[in-house]
Design a protein around this motif. Structure first.
Motif, PDB file in Angstrom:
ATOM      1  N   ASN A   1       0.868  -1.176   0.000  1.00  0.00           N
ATOM      2  CA  ASN A   1       0.000   0.000   0.000  1.00  0.00           C
ATOM      3  C   ASN A   1       0.906   1.227   0.000  1.00  0.00           C
ATOM      4  O   ASN A   1       2.045   1.147  -0.451  1.00  0.00           O
ATOM      5  CB  ASN A   1      -1.005  -0.033   1.159  1.00  0.00           C
ATOM      6  CG  ASN A   1      -0.361   0.051   2.524  1.00  0.00           C
ATOM      7  OD1 ASN A   1       0.851   0.295   2.666  1.00  0.00           O
ATOM      8  ND2 ASN A   1      -1.156  -0.144   3.570  1.00  0.00           N
TER       9      ASN A   1
ATOM     10  N   ASN B   1      -9.218  -0.614  -3.896  1.00  0.00           N
ATOM     11  CA  ASN B   1      -8.403   0.555  -3.597  1.00  0.00           C
ATOM     12  C   ASN B   1      -8.988   1.202  -2.347  1.00  0.00           C
ATOM     13  O   ASN B   1      -9.653   0.525  -1.559  1.00  0.00           O
ATOM     14  CB  ASN B   1      -8.310   1.506  -4.809  1.00  0.00           C
ATOM     15  CG  ASN B   1      -9.652   2.072  -5.243  1.00  0.00           C
ATOM     16  OD1 ASN B   1     -10.673   1.921  -4.569  1.00  0.00           O
ATOM     17  ND2 ASN B   1      -9.659   2.735  -6.390  1.00  0.00           N
ATOM     18  N   ASP B   2      -8.759   2.493  -2.139  1.00  0.00           N
ATOM     19  CA  ASP B   2      -9.279   3.131  -0.923  1.00  0.00           C
ATOM     20  C   ASP B   2     -10.718   3.600  -1.079  1.00  0.00           C
ATOM     21  O   ASP B   2     -11.300   4.145  -0.136  1.00  0.00           O
ATOM     22  CB  ASP B   2      -8.396   4.322  -0.542  1.00  0.00           C
ATOM     23  CG  ASP B   2      -7.012   3.901  -0.083  1.00  0.00           C
ATOM     24  OD1 ASP B   2      -6.866   2.772   0.435  1.00  0.00           O
ATOM     25  OD2 ASP B   2      -6.064   4.699  -0.230  1.00  0.00           O
ATOM     26  N   LYS B   3     -11.288   3.395  -2.262  1.00  0.00           N
ATOM     27  CA  LYS B   3     -12.639   3.894  -2.538  1.00  0.00           C
ATOM     28  C   LYS B   3     -13.668   2.782  -2.706  1.00  0.00           C
ATOM     29  O   LYS B   3     -14.848   2.972  -2.410  1.00  0.00           O
ATOM     30  CB  LYS B   3     -12.607   4.758  -3.797  1.00  0.00           C
ATOM     31  CG  LYS B   3     -11.595   5.897  -3.730  1.00  0.00           C
ATOM     32  CD  LYS B   3     -11.432   6.574  -5.077  1.00  0.00           C
ATOM     33  CE  LYS B   3     -10.306   7.612  -5.054  1.00  0.00           C
ATOM     34  NZ  LYS B   3     -10.100   8.242  -6.367  1.00  0.00           N
TER      35      LYS B   3
ATOM     36  N   VAL C   1     -14.711   0.364   2.432  1.00  0.00           N
ATOM     37  CA  VAL C   1     -15.082   0.676   1.050  1.00  0.00           C
ATOM     38  C   VAL C   1     -16.450   0.101   0.692  1.00  0.00           C
ATOM     39  O   VAL C   1     -16.959  -0.806   1.352  1.00  0.00           O
ATOM     40  CB  VAL C   1     -14.038   0.110   0.057  1.00  0.00           C
ATOM     41  CG1 VAL C   1     -12.681   0.765   0.244  1.00  0.00           C
ATOM     42  CG2 VAL C   1     -13.933  -1.411   0.176  1.00  0.00           C
TER      43      VAL C   1
ATOM     44  N   ASN D   1      -5.577   4.490  -6.410  1.00  0.00           N
ATOM     45  CA  ASN D   1      -6.590   5.544  -6.279  1.00  0.00           C
ATOM     46  C   ASN D   1      -6.666   6.474  -7.482  1.00  0.00           C
ATOM     47  O   ASN D   1      -7.454   7.426  -7.480  1.00  0.00           O
ATOM     48  CB  ASN D   1      -6.335   6.368  -5.016  1.00  0.00           C
ATOM     49  CG  ASN D   1      -6.598   5.565  -3.754  1.00  0.00           C
ATOM     50  OD1 ASN D   1      -7.251   4.538  -3.777  1.00  0.00           O
ATOM     51  ND2 ASN D   1      -6.080   6.051  -2.635  1.00  0.00           N
TER      52      ASN D   1
ATOM     53  N   ASN E   1      -5.410  -2.254   1.464  1.00  0.00           N
ATOM     54  CA  ASN E   1      -5.438  -0.857   1.019  1.00  0.00           C
ATOM     55  C   ASN E   1      -4.836  -0.011   2.134  1.00  0.00           C
ATOM     56  O   ASN E   1      -4.123  -0.538   2.998  1.00  0.00           O
ATOM     57  CB  ASN E   1      -6.850  -0.418   0.591  1.00  0.00           C
ATOM     58  CG  ASN E   1      -7.859  -0.375   1.729  1.00  0.00           C
ATOM     59  OD1 ASN E   1      -7.522  -0.585   2.906  1.00  0.00           O
ATOM     60  ND2 ASN E   1      -9.105  -0.105   1.390  1.00  0.00           N
ATOM     61  N   ASN E   2      -5.106   1.285   2.162  1.00  0.00           N
ATOM     62  CA  ASN E   2      -4.465   2.137   3.173  1.00  0.00           C
ATOM     63  C   ASN E   2      -5.201   2.170   4.499  1.00  0.00           C
ATOM     64  O   ASN E   2      -4.717   2.778   5.459  1.00  0.00           O
ATOM     65  CB  ASN E   2      -4.283   3.555   2.620  1.00  0.00           C
ATOM     66  CG  ASN E   2      -3.198   3.614   1.569  1.00  0.00           C
ATOM     67  OD1 ASN E   2      -2.105   3.073   1.756  1.00  0.00           O
ATOM     68  ND2 ASN E   2      -3.482   4.243   0.442  1.00  0.00           N
ATOM     69  N   LYS E   3      -6.353   1.508   4.570  1.00  0.00           N
ATOM     70  CA  LYS E   3      -7.086   1.417   5.835  1.00  0.00           C
ATOM     71  C   LYS E   3      -6.918   0.062   6.507  1.00  0.00           C
ATOM     72  O   LYS E   3      -6.755  -0.025   7.724  1.00  0.00           O
ATOM     73  CB  LYS E   3      -8.573   1.673   5.612  1.00  0.00           C
ATOM     74  CG  LYS E   3      -9.405   1.542   6.900  1.00  0.00           C
ATOM     75  CD  LYS E   3     -10.887   1.770   6.638  1.00  0.00           C
ATOM     76  CE  LYS E   3     -11.685   1.697   7.934  1.00  0.00           C
ATOM     77  NZ  LYS E   3     -11.754   0.341   8.505  1.00  0.00           N
TER      78      LYS E   3
ATOM     79  N   LEU F   1     -11.834  -2.808   5.046  1.00  0.00           N
ATOM     80  CA  LEU F   1     -11.179  -1.925   4.072  1.00  0.00           C
ATOM     81  C   LEU F   1     -11.835  -0.543   4.002  1.00  0.00           C
ATOM     82  O   LEU F   1     -11.269   0.382   3.414  1.00  0.00           O
ATOM     83  CB  LEU F   1     -11.180  -2.573   2.688  1.00  0.00           C
ATOM     84  CG  LEU F   1     -10.456  -3.923   2.562  1.00  0.00           C
ATOM     85  CD1 LEU F   1     -10.489  -4.404   1.112  1.00  0.00           C
ATOM     86  CD2 LEU F   1      -9.024  -3.855   3.067  1.00  0.00           C
TER      87      LEU F   1
END
Length: 221
Positions: free
Chosen positions: A21, A108-110, A132, A153, A65-67, A130
């Protein structure tokens, strides 16, 4: 963002063994430290060595992902504890018989595009860990959505035979443009040969010029 060619274990399938990530790249035990440092430098992240389910197949068995990060129920307790301590991510265990998580979801982050094989409960866990929206759909006839799609992203690439209408839906879920591509000289299972975060893109060494152009269109333009 640059596109960098790279090999792992003398082959181009780096997405099978490695996950990343924007803050960390997770590498299999025994990976050469000099190569680890170089890869971490390319991706602009820190690196950690780990195993998942006592294997080297980190990319195939996990999604990050980033979370948060999802690992399979076959992962060991000490692996879970290590990841929780070292990554500062929310670590979730997906209680599914489909343990190759990297092959059944792209996130992804979304958003996340996940396999129809997964249950409603699985999808809720994915959403919670995540952070999302989750959407279930085959891609080009494949249930292995994570094997045939990769996203960060800013962009995503997908199996060359993916349906254009599906791609519009995926674009809305992930919040990015989605482009057709292959990797490593014609391989449609794009996640096998790509490591991407929001800093840089690392691809297998067999990736061709036309494929680099497709990746550039997806991630860099």
């Amino acid at each position: 963002m640059d596109i960098i060619k790279y090999d792992v274990y003398r082959g181009p399938n780096l997405g099978v063994y490695i996950s990343t990530n924007d803050s960390v790249v997770l590498l299999p035990m025994g990976f050469a430290e000099s190569k680890a440092e170089k890869l971490a430098e390319y991706l602009e992240v820190d690196y950690h060595y780990t195993a998942i389910a006592n294997t080297r197949l980190i990319g195939s068995l996990s999604v990050m992902n980033n979370k948060g990060m999802l690992i399979p129920k076959t992962a060991f307790d000490n692996e879970y504890e290590f990841l929780k301590k070292e990554t500062n991510l929310e670590i979730g265990v997906l209680d599914s018989k489909f343990t190759a998580l990297g092959n059944v979801m792209c996130a992804n982050d979304k958003g996340a595009i996940v396999s129809p094989w997964l249950s409603d409960s699985d999808c809720q866990t994915i959403s919670d860990v995540l952070g999302v929206e989750v959407f279930q759909k085959k891609i080009a006839g494949f249930n292995q959505t994570g094997a045939v799609m990769v996203a960060n992203n800013s962009g995503a690439v997908i199996h060359p035979e993916a349906d254009e209408e599906d791609m519009k839906i995926f674009s809305n879920v992930l919040g990015v443009k989605v482009e057709h591509s292959s990797i490593n000289n014609g391989i449609p299972y794009v996640s096998s040969g790509i490591l991407v975060n929001n800093n840089n893109l690392v691809v297998g060494s067999l990736t061709t010029g036309p494929e680099i152009m497709m990746l550039t269109r997806a991630f860099l333009n």
